[in-house]
Motif scaffolding. Structure first.
Motif, PDB file in Angstrom:
ATOM      1  N   VAL A  13       7.608  20.389  14.099  1.00 38.51           N
ATOM      2  CA  VAL A  13       8.750  19.486  13.915  1.00 38.51           C
ATOM      3  C   VAL A  13       9.074  18.754  15.207  1.00 38.51           C
ATOM      4  O   VAL A  13       9.322  17.534  15.214  1.00 38.51           O
ATOM      5  N   ARG A  14       9.055  19.455  16.312  1.00 31.20           N
ATOM      6  CA  ARG A  14       9.395  18.820  17.580  1.00 31.20           C
ATOM      7  C   ARG A  14       8.256  17.904  18.064  1.00 31.20           C
ATOM      8  O   ARG A  14       8.520  16.801  18.561  1.00 31.20           O
ATOM      9  N   GLU A  15       7.032  18.337  17.898  1.00 31.03           N
ATOM     10  CA  GLU A  15       5.908  17.522  18.352  1.00 31.03           C
ATOM     11  C   GLU A  15       5.799  16.213  17.582  1.00 31.03           C
ATOM     12  O   GLU A  15       5.481  15.164  18.150  1.00 31.03           O
ATOM     13  N   HIS A  16       6.090  16.260  16.287  1.00 29.44           N
ATOM     14  CA  HIS A  16       5.960  15.070  15.443  1.00 29.44           C
ATOM     15  C   HIS A  16       7.299  14.335  15.262  1.00 29.44           C
ATOM     16  O   HIS A  16       7.371  13.408  14.473  1.00 29.44           O
ATOM     17  N   ARG A  17       8.321  14.779  15.975  1.00 34.30           N
ATOM     18  CA  ARG A  17       9.632  14.119  15.970  1.00 34.30           C
ATOM     19  C   ARG A  17      10.165  13.972  14.545  1.00 34.30           C
ATOM     20  O   ARG A  17      10.651  12.914  14.130  1.00 34.30           O
ATOM     21  N   LEU A  18      10.094  15.082  13.808  1.00 34.51           N
ATOM     22  CA  LEU A  18      10.565  15.083  12.429  1.00 34.51           C
ATOM     23  C   LEU A  18      12.056  15.378  12.315  1.00 34.51           C
ATOM     24  O   LEU A  18      12.611  15.342  11.218  1.00 34.51           O
ATOM     25  N   ALA A  19      12.694  15.671  13.429  1.00 39.00           N
ATOM     26  CA  ALA A  19      14.148  15.864  13.457  1.00 39.00           C
ATOM     27  C   ALA A  19      14.739  14.902  14.469  1.00 39.00           C
ATOM     28  O   ALA A  19      14.283  14.827  15.616  1.00 39.00           O
ATOM     29  N   ALA A  20      15.757  14.173  14.049  1.00 36.58           N
ATOM     30  CA  ALA A  20      16.445  13.255  14.961  1.00 36.58           C
ATOM     31  C   ALA A  20      17.395  14.068  15.834  1.00 36.58           C
ATOM     32  O   ALA A  20      18.444  14.530  15.364  1.00 36.58           O
ATOM     33  N   LEU A  21      17.025  14.247  17.067  1.00 36.94           N
ATOM     34  CA  LEU A  21      17.790  15.116  17.964  1.00 36.94           C
ATOM     35  C   LEU A  21      18.908  14.374  18.685  1.00 36.94           C
ATOM     36  O   LEU A  21      19.799  15.012  19.250  1.00 36.94           O
TER      37      LEU A  21
END
Length: 314
Positions: free
Chosen positions: A212-220
């Protein structure tokens, strides 16, 4: 102090609280089921009326239909409708007994060759369906349909023959994901949060969190949404946030995000309540009725997430 005999009542809810504003929205727009659910979750009403309202969507085959999931219209039972019904029963503590036994028989009857669920059974072909939900003659097994149902049944200690092969399917798919999209990851989390093998679930969740973090699947960073891509096929602006993955602090996905990242996402969620008291639908809207029926669902879930994290909503 002397007993005056006067009855003390709890303070009236603030007319400006998120729940009070949402309650007006629900009474103005929601189906009876969502009205009953809101009363149960936020006003202390009994669970029986929720079950009674849910029964209107149940079919003789043990599944659920009648547009319970708003993007699928028509009366026929569908796995997504039935998964929705199980979530309602789970939320009110009624996911057990003969009702769930009938549901499992229905799930068995529509399973694919490997024992999992398709997203859409071909019986939906004769009724209106969201254009982003394809109806095919031989639908494949689908983690989005199967994972949440399997996790929910395990959480409620439901044991049925259907669960064994469906659980194996979920493990196989979850542990082999290399690329994905937010809804599939959310389905995987719903499975992992209640899978019986906890060390295996923890290891799988750790790997998904890195994905999730590597593919930027969550808008942080809600203030810089342009920095986060929207997955292909999603509506413009259909971002997913930490609270979408970790809907309670107990979720395995909670460890994927720092305290600051989670707090900012919850601030963003709270700020999304609109002037009419409801929360917006983020996915693609294709017809008036499904969008209208979906907003109370989204509103109830937003309030439940905020309350789960200790945010004041009353």
């Amino acid at each position: 102090m002397a007993d005056t005999g006067a009855t003390e009542f709890p303070p009236a809810p603030s007319p400006h609280s998120p729940v009070t504003r949402a309650e007006r929205f629900v009474w103005l727009t929601a189906r009876v089921l969502e009205q009953r659910r809101f009363a149960h979750h936020f006003r202390g009403a009994a669970a029986d009326p929720v079950e009674t309202a849910l029964d209107a969507y149940r079919n003789e085959d043990g599944g659920y239909g009648h547009a319970l999931e708003p993007d699928l219209r028509g009366p026929v039972s569908q796995p997504l409708h039935t998964a929705h019904a199980l979530r309602v029963l789970d939320a009110v503590g009624r996911c057990a007994g003969q009702r769930v036994e009938r549901v499992c028989r229905y799930l068995t009857s529509v399973s694919t060759a490997d024992g999992a669920l398709p997203a859409i059974h071909p019986s939906q072909r004769d009724y209106p369906t969201a254009p982003f939900v394809p109806v095919v003659d031989d639908p494949p097994s689908d983690l989005l349909a199967t994972g949440p149902v399997v996790g929910l049944l395990h959480r409620n200690e439901v044991w049925h023959a259907w669960l064994f092969r469906a659980t194996d399917f979920c493990w196989r798919v979850v542990e082999s994901l290399e690329t994905s999209h937010p809804y599939e990851i959310e389905a995987a989390v719903a499975f992992l949060d209640s899978a019986p093998d906890r060390p295996r679930a923890q290891a799988a969740a750790d790997r998904l969190g890195r994905l999730v973090r590597e593919h930027r699947l969550a808008a942080l960073d809600p203030d810089d949404l342009d920095a986060y891509p929207v997955s292909p096929g999603y509506a413009p602006g259909e971002h997913h946030f930490p609270y979408d993955y970790a809907r309670t602090p107990r979720s395995l996905a909670r460890a994927w995000f720092t305290d600051d990242e989670m707090a900012r996402s919850l601030d963003h969620l709270a700020a999304q309540q609109q002037e009419d008291g409801g929360w917006p639908v983020r996915w693609r809207r294709w017809a008036p009725a499904p969008s209208l029926e979906a907003r109370p669902l989204v509103t109830i879930e937003a309030l439940r997430v905020l309350r789960a994290y200790g945010r004041a909503v009353d």
